[in-house]
Design a protein around this motif. Structure first.
Motif, PDB file in Angstrom:
ATOM      1  N   LEU A 182     -17.737  -8.371   8.786  1.00  0.00           N
ATOM      2  CA  LEU A 182     -16.616  -7.741   8.090  1.00  0.00           C
ATOM      3  C   LEU A 182     -16.280  -8.464   6.786  1.00  0.00           C
ATOM      4  O   LEU A 182     -15.952  -7.825   5.784  1.00  0.00           O
ATOM      5  N   VAL A 183     -16.373  -9.782   6.795  1.00  0.00           N
ATOM      6  CA  VAL A 183     -16.141 -10.550   5.559  1.00  0.00           C
ATOM      7  C   VAL A 183     -17.188 -10.172   4.515  1.00  0.00           C
ATOM      8  O   VAL A 183     -16.856  -9.918   3.350  1.00  0.00           O
ATOM      9  N   ALA A 184     -18.463 -10.128   4.923  1.00  0.00           N
ATOM     10  CA  ALA A 184     -19.537  -9.769   3.986  1.00  0.00           C
ATOM     11  C   ALA A 184     -19.356  -8.346   3.456  1.00  0.00           C
ATOM     12  O   ALA A 184     -19.506  -8.096   2.251  1.00  0.00           O
ATOM     13  N   ALA A 185     -19.004  -7.412   4.340  1.00  0.00           N
ATOM     14  CA  ALA A 185     -18.774  -6.029   3.912  1.00  0.00           C
ATOM     15  C   ALA A 185     -17.600  -5.955   2.933  1.00  0.00           C
ATOM     16  O   ALA A 185     -17.641  -5.201   1.952  1.00  0.00           O
ATOM     17  N   SER A 186     -16.573  -6.762   3.165  1.00  0.00           N
ATOM     18  CA  SER A 186     -15.416  -6.799   2.266  1.00  0.00           C
ATOM     19  C   SER A 186     -15.801  -7.299   0.881  1.00  0.00           C
ATOM     20  O   SER A 186     -15.379  -6.734  -0.128  1.00  0.00           O
ATOM     21  N   VAL A 187     -16.600  -8.345   0.848  1.00  0.00           N
ATOM     22  CA  VAL A 187     -17.047  -8.899  -0.440  1.00  0.00           C
ATOM     23  C   VAL A 187     -17.858  -7.860  -1.205  1.00  0.00           C
ATOM     24  O   VAL A 187     -17.642  -7.655  -2.414  1.00  0.00           O
ATOM     25  N   VAL A 188     -18.758  -7.180  -0.518  1.00  0.00           N
ATOM     26  CA  VAL A 188     -19.577  -6.140  -1.168  1.00  0.00           C
ATOM     27  C   VAL A 188     -18.691  -5.002  -1.664  1.00  0.00           C
ATOM     28  O   VAL A 188     -18.845  -4.530  -2.800  1.00  0.00           O
ATOM     29  N   PHE A 227      -4.831  -3.077  -5.717  1.00  0.00           N
ATOM     30  CA  PHE A 227      -4.867  -2.072  -4.657  1.00  0.00           C
ATOM     31  C   PHE A 227      -6.174  -2.163  -3.874  1.00  0.00           C
ATOM     32  O   PHE A 227      -6.177  -2.109  -2.637  1.00  0.00           O
ATOM     33  N   LEU A 228      -7.285  -2.308  -4.574  1.00  0.00           N
ATOM     34  CA  LEU A 228      -8.601  -2.436  -3.933  1.00  0.00           C
ATOM     35  C   LEU A 228      -8.647  -3.642  -2.998  1.00  0.00           C
ATOM     36  O   LEU A 228      -9.039  -3.529  -1.834  1.00  0.00           O
ATOM     37  N   VAL A 229      -8.226  -4.779  -3.493  1.00  0.00           N
ATOM     38  CA  VAL A 229      -8.267  -6.012  -2.696  1.00  0.00           C
ATOM     39  C   VAL A 229      -7.305  -5.913  -1.510  1.00  0.00           C
ATOM     40  O   VAL A 229      -7.661  -6.268  -0.376  1.00  0.00           O
ATOM     41  N   THR A 230      -6.110  -5.409  -1.760  1.00  0.00           N
ATOM     42  CA  THR A 230      -5.107  -5.289  -0.700  1.00  0.00           C
ATOM     43  C   THR A 230      -5.549  -4.311   0.380  1.00  0.00           C
ATOM     44  O   THR A 230      -5.438  -4.602   1.574  1.00  0.00           O
ATOM     45  N   ALA A 231      -6.047  -3.148  -0.028  1.00  0.00           N
ATOM     46  CA  ALA A 231      -6.490  -2.147   0.953  1.00  0.00           C
ATOM     47  C   ALA A 231      -7.673  -2.660   1.763  1.00  0.00           C
ATOM     48  O   ALA A 231      -7.745  -2.428   2.974  1.00  0.00           O
ATOM     49  N   THR A 232      -8.573  -3.366   1.104  1.00  0.00           N
ATOM     50  CA  THR A 232      -9.723  -3.925   1.820  1.00  0.00           C
ATOM     51  C   THR A 232      -9.260  -4.939   2.854  1.00  0.00           C
ATOM     52  O   THR A 232      -9.664  -4.894   4.020  1.00  0.00           O
ATOM     53  N   PHE A 233      -8.402  -5.871   2.435  1.00  0.00           N
ATOM     54  CA  PHE A 233      -7.887  -6.864   3.382  1.00  0.00           C
ATOM     55  C   PHE A 233      -7.163  -6.190   4.540  1.00  0.00           C
ATOM     56  O   PHE A 233      -7.405  -6.500   5.705  1.00  0.00           O
ATOM     57  N   HIS A 234      -6.268  -5.275   4.221  1.00  0.00           N
ATOM     58  CA  HIS A 234      -5.449  -4.632   5.245  1.00  0.00           C
ATOM     59  C   HIS A 234      -6.326  -3.882   6.255  1.00  0.00           C
ATOM     60  O   HIS A 234      -6.131  -4.001   7.464  1.00  0.00           O
ATOM     61  N   LEU A 268       0.821  -1.205   0.000  1.00  0.00           N
ATOM     62  CA  LEU A 268       0.000   0.000   0.000  1.00  0.00           C
ATOM     63  C   LEU A 268       0.861   1.263   0.000  1.00  0.00           C
ATOM     64  O   LEU A 268       0.535   2.239  -0.690  1.00  0.00           O
ATOM     65  N   LEU A 269       1.947   1.257   0.732  1.00  0.00           N
ATOM     66  CA  LEU A 269       2.846   2.416   0.733  1.00  0.00           C
ATOM     67  C   LEU A 269       3.439   2.658  -0.652  1.00  0.00           C
ATOM     68  O   LEU A 269       3.510   3.800  -1.114  1.00  0.00           O
ATOM     69  N   VAL A 270       3.839   1.585  -1.314  1.00  0.00           N
ATOM     70  CA  VAL A 270       4.420   1.727  -2.659  1.00  0.00           C
ATOM     71  C   VAL A 270       3.378   2.237  -3.645  1.00  0.00           C
ATOM     72  O   VAL A 270       3.640   3.162  -4.426  1.00  0.00           O
ATOM     73  N   VAL A 271       2.170   1.673  -3.614  1.00  0.00           N
ATOM     74  CA  VAL A 271       1.118   2.095  -4.552  1.00  0.00           C
ATOM     75  C   VAL A 271       0.668   3.525  -4.257  1.00  0.00           C
ATOM     76  O   VAL A 271       0.425   4.301  -5.182  1.00  0.00           O
ATOM     77  N   LEU A 272       0.578   3.895  -2.992  1.00  0.00           N
ATOM     78  CA  LEU A 272       0.225   5.277  -2.664  1.00  0.00           C
ATOM     79  C   LEU A 272       1.296   6.253  -3.132  1.00  0.00           C
ATOM     80  O   LEU A 272       0.985   7.342  -3.625  1.00  0.00           O
ATOM     81  N   ALA A 273       2.559   5.877  -3.006  1.00  0.00           N
ATOM     82  CA  ALA A 273       3.641   6.727  -3.515  1.00  0.00           C
ATOM     83  C   ALA A 273       3.520   6.884  -5.027  1.00  0.00           C
ATOM     84  O   ALA A 273       3.658   7.992  -5.562  1.00  0.00           O
ATOM     85  N   PHE A 274       3.235   5.788  -5.720  1.00  0.00           N
ATOM     86  CA  PHE A 274       3.012   5.828  -7.171  1.00  0.00           C
ATOM     87  C   PHE A 274       1.843   6.762  -7.492  1.00  0.00           C
ATOM     88  O   PHE A 274       1.925   7.592  -8.396  1.00  0.00           O
ATOM     89  N   ILE A 288     -15.454  -5.035  -2.441  1.00  0.00           N
ATOM     90  CA  ILE A 288     -14.621  -5.468  -3.568  1.00  0.00           C
ATOM     91  C   ILE A 288     -15.464  -5.625  -4.831  1.00  0.00           C
ATOM     92  O   ILE A 288     -15.059  -5.200  -5.914  1.00  0.00           O
ATOM     93  N   ALA A 289     -16.659  -6.220  -4.707  1.00  0.00           N
ATOM     94  CA  ALA A 289     -17.534  -6.386  -5.880  1.00  0.00           C
ATOM     95  C   ALA A 289     -17.905  -5.029  -6.473  1.00  0.00           C
ATOM     96  O   ALA A 289     -17.843  -4.837  -7.696  1.00  0.00           O
ATOM     97  N   GLN A 290     -18.278  -4.077  -5.615  1.00  0.00           N
ATOM     98  CA  GLN A 290     -18.638  -2.750  -6.122  1.00  0.00           C
ATOM     99  C   GLN A 290     -17.425  -2.035  -6.707  1.00  0.00           C
ATOM    100  O   GLN A 290     -17.533  -1.339  -7.715  1.00  0.00           O
ATOM    101  N   GLY A 291     -16.266  -2.205  -6.087  1.00  0.00           N
ATOM    102  CA  GLY A 291     -15.049  -1.598  -6.616  1.00  0.00           C
ATOM    103  C   GLY A 291     -14.687  -2.140  -7.985  1.00  0.00           C
ATOM    104  O   GLY A 291     -14.275  -1.388  -8.875  1.00  0.00           O
ATOM    105  N   ILE A 292     -14.847  -3.437  -8.171  1.00  0.00           N
ATOM    106  CA  ILE A 292     -14.566  -4.044  -9.481  1.00  0.00           C
ATOM    107  C   ILE A 292     -15.585  -3.567 -10.514  1.00  0.00           C
ATOM    108  O   ILE A 292     -15.224  -3.273 -11.658  1.00  0.00           O
ATOM    109  N   ARG A 293     -16.852  -3.477 -10.112  1.00  0.00           N
ATOM    110  CA  ARG A 293     -17.878  -2.949 -11.035  1.00  0.00           C
ATOM    111  C   ARG A 293     -17.529  -1.528 -11.477  1.00  0.00           C
ATOM    112  O   ARG A 293     -17.647  -1.175 -12.650  1.00  0.00           O
ATOM    113  N   THR A 294     -17.094  -0.706 -10.525  1.00  0.00           N
ATOM    114  CA  THR A 294     -16.724   0.683 -10.839  1.00  0.00           C
ATOM    115  C   THR A 294     -15.502   0.722 -11.750  1.00  0.00           C
ATOM    116  O   THR A 294     -15.473   1.469 -12.733  1.00  0.00           O
ATOM    117  N   ALA A 295     -14.497  -0.088 -11.445  1.00  0.00           N
ATOM    118  CA  ALA A 295     -13.289  -0.138 -12.279  1.00  0.00           C
ATOM    119  C   ALA A 295     -13.632  -0.601 -13.686  1.00  0.00           C
ATOM    120  O   ALA A 295     -13.113  -0.058 -14.669  1.00  0.00           O
TER     121      ALA A 295
END
Length: 123
Positions: A99-105, A66-73, A25-31, A107-114
């Motif tokens: 929290l697992v259910a919220a994560s799935v939702v 980044f979406l999946v990593t940030a959500t997990f973290h 996350l630090l590397v991607v945020l720097a990018f 990530i799914a919405q983030g992928i739809r947006t992407a």
């Protein structure tokens, strides 16, 4: 001397994943800051330019990762903070699966947006 208490088992798999995701996350945020604040200035950033970047497979893949990593973290950190505060039993199980259910939702919405931004349609 204060005792160290953590729900993470030092050297355990979740402990290691939390540290790896933090570094990623630090590397991607720097990018992100370099690209969108130094290469392209705020007045140059537009929806069309963002869409163009998302159409590149490398950028799209990085943003999904980044979406999946940030959500997990984030979720893993919140869960372990609650466990460190003494969450146990049924409440712990309910919170974990919420929290697992919220994560799935998320990530799914983030992928739809992407996908929409990248022009990828599911027909």
């Amino acid at each position: 001397m204060a005792e160290r208490y953590s729900s993470f088992q030092s050297g355990g798999r979740m402990w290691l994943l939390q540290r790896i995701t933090a570094v990623f996350l630090l590397v991607v945020l720097a990018f992100h800051f370099f690209l969108l604040h130094f290469v392209h200035h705020a007045d140059e950033v537009s929806f069309l330019a963002s869409s163009g970047r998302m159409e590149q497979l490398s950028y799209y893949s990085l943003m999904i990762l980044f979406l999946v990593t940030a959500t997990f973290h984030g979720v893993n950190g919140v869960y372990n903070a609650l466990v460190n505060q003494g969450l146990t039993g049924t409440k712990r199980t309910v919170i974990k699966w919420t929290l697992v259910a919220a994560s799935v939702v998320l990530i799914a919405q983030g992928i739809r947006t992407a996908n929409a931004w990248a022009g990828i349609g599911l027909y």
